[in-house]
Design a protein around this motif. Structure first.
Motif, PDB file in Angstrom:
ATOM      1  N   THR A  55      34.556  94.534 -13.230  1.00  0.00           N
ATOM      2  CA  THR A  55      34.193  93.213 -12.742  1.00  0.00           C
ATOM      3  C   THR A  55      32.682  93.027 -12.936  1.00  0.00           C
ATOM      4  O   THR A  55      31.921  93.952 -12.666  1.00  0.00           O
ATOM      5  CB  THR A  55      34.515  93.089 -11.235  1.00  0.00           C
ATOM      6  OG1 THR A  55      35.885  93.438 -11.050  1.00  0.00           O
ATOM      7  CG2 THR A  55      34.262  91.694 -10.724  1.00  0.00           C
ATOM      8  N   GLU A  59      29.667  88.972  -9.801  1.00  0.00           N
ATOM      9  CA  GLU A  59      30.921  88.628  -9.117  1.00  0.00           C
ATOM     10  C   GLU A  59      31.182  89.609  -7.989  1.00  0.00           C
ATOM     11  O   GLU A  59      31.719  89.225  -6.944  1.00  0.00           O
ATOM     12  CB  GLU A  59      32.086  88.641 -10.106  1.00  0.00           C
ATOM     13  CG  GLU A  59      32.175  87.410 -10.956  1.00  0.00           C
ATOM     14  CD  GLU A  59      33.415  87.405 -11.834  1.00  0.00           C
ATOM     15  OE1 GLU A  59      34.429  88.016 -11.449  1.00  0.00           O
ATOM     16  OE2 GLU A  59      33.356  86.782 -12.910  1.00  0.00           O
ATOM     17  N   THR A  60      30.835  90.864  -8.184  1.00  0.00           N
ATOM     18  CA  THR A  60      31.027  91.867  -7.141  1.00  0.00           C
ATOM     19  C   THR A  60      30.136  91.569  -5.945  1.00  0.00           C
ATOM     20  O   THR A  60      30.563  91.666  -4.792  1.00  0.00           O
ATOM     21  CB  THR A  60      30.697  93.272  -7.689  1.00  0.00           C
ATOM     22  OG1 THR A  60      31.459  93.495  -8.871  1.00  0.00           O
ATOM     23  CG2 THR A  60      31.024  94.352  -6.683  1.00  0.00           C
ATOM     24  N   THR A  62      28.552  88.549  -5.097  1.00  0.00           N
ATOM     25  CA  THR A  62      28.790  87.266  -4.430  1.00  0.00           C
ATOM     26  C   THR A  62      30.240  87.079  -4.010  1.00  0.00           C
ATOM     27  O   THR A  62      30.528  86.249  -3.160  1.00  0.00           O
ATOM     28  CB  THR A  62      28.400  86.098  -5.371  1.00  0.00           C
ATOM     29  OG1 THR A  62      29.195  86.172  -6.555  1.00  0.00           O
ATOM     30  CG2 THR A  62      26.930  86.144  -5.728  1.00  0.00           C
ATOM     31  N   LYS A  64      32.553  85.815  -5.840  1.00  0.00           N
ATOM     32  CA  LYS A  64      33.184  84.736  -6.605  1.00  0.00           C
ATOM     33  C   LYS A  64      32.496  84.623  -7.959  1.00  0.00           C
ATOM     34  O   LYS A  64      31.435  85.190  -8.182  1.00  0.00           O
ATOM     35  CB  LYS A  64      33.106  83.413  -5.856  1.00  0.00           C
ATOM     36  CG  LYS A  64      31.699  82.996  -5.487  1.00  0.00           C
ATOM     37  CD  LYS A  64      31.699  81.742  -4.656  1.00  0.00           C
ATOM     38  CE  LYS A  64      30.268  81.418  -4.236  1.00  0.00           C
ATOM     39  NZ  LYS A  64      30.186  80.243  -3.432  1.00  0.00           N
ATOM     40  N   GLU A  65      33.127  83.888  -8.861  1.00  0.00           N
ATOM     41  CA  GLU A  65      32.574  83.732 -10.205  1.00  0.00           C
ATOM     42  C   GLU A  65      31.362  82.812 -10.181  1.00  0.00           C
ATOM     43  O   GLU A  65      31.330  81.815  -9.445  1.00  0.00           O
ATOM     44  CB  GLU A  65      33.657  83.160 -11.126  1.00  0.00           C
ATOM     45  CG  GLU A  65      33.258  83.149 -12.572  1.00  0.00           C
ATOM     46  CD  GLU A  65      34.399  82.720 -13.467  1.00  0.00           C
ATOM     47  OE1 GLU A  65      34.107  82.226 -14.568  1.00  0.00           O
ATOM     48  OE2 GLU A  65      35.564  82.873 -13.068  1.00  0.00           O
TER      49      GLU A  65
END
Length: 105
Positions: A55, A59-60, A62, A64-65
């Protein structure tokens, strides 16, 4: 009108045309990233869906993307830093050769 002014005007018009013509010629074009194209090729070769190995770090953190605007910003910053480093060293090499020529004269 001077020759330089005419040249600048002509080149400006050419640049504007180069920027605008593709907009009208490629109305329904889809521009995908290299990640999408690569995962499609892997899926075609293996016959199964591509699953990323890890990942992305942001993203890890926060959870989210990231929005595409932020990804673009990071890419532009990375490009600017790389360009700055390259041209810093090109400038150093140029000045070194110029100093060497002056020393020999």
């Amino acid at each position: 009108m001077s020759k330089n002014k005419k040249t600048v005007i002509i080149l400006s018009i050419i640049i504007i045309l180069i920027a605008l013509i593709p907009i009208f010629l490629l109305k329904n074009a889809k521009f995908g990233g290299s990640d999408d194209a690569g995962s499609q090729v892997v899926s075609e070769i293996t016959g199964s869906d591509y699953k990323p190995w890890f990942t992305p770090v942001m993203e890890t953190v926060t959870g989210k993307e990231l929005p595409s605007e932020v990804e673009t910003l990071f890419f532009c910053i990375q490009t600017g830093i790389g360009t700055g480093i390259i041209f810093f060293f090109l400038g150093r090499f140029y000045e070194r050769s110029r100093a060497k020529e002056q020393k020999e004269s």
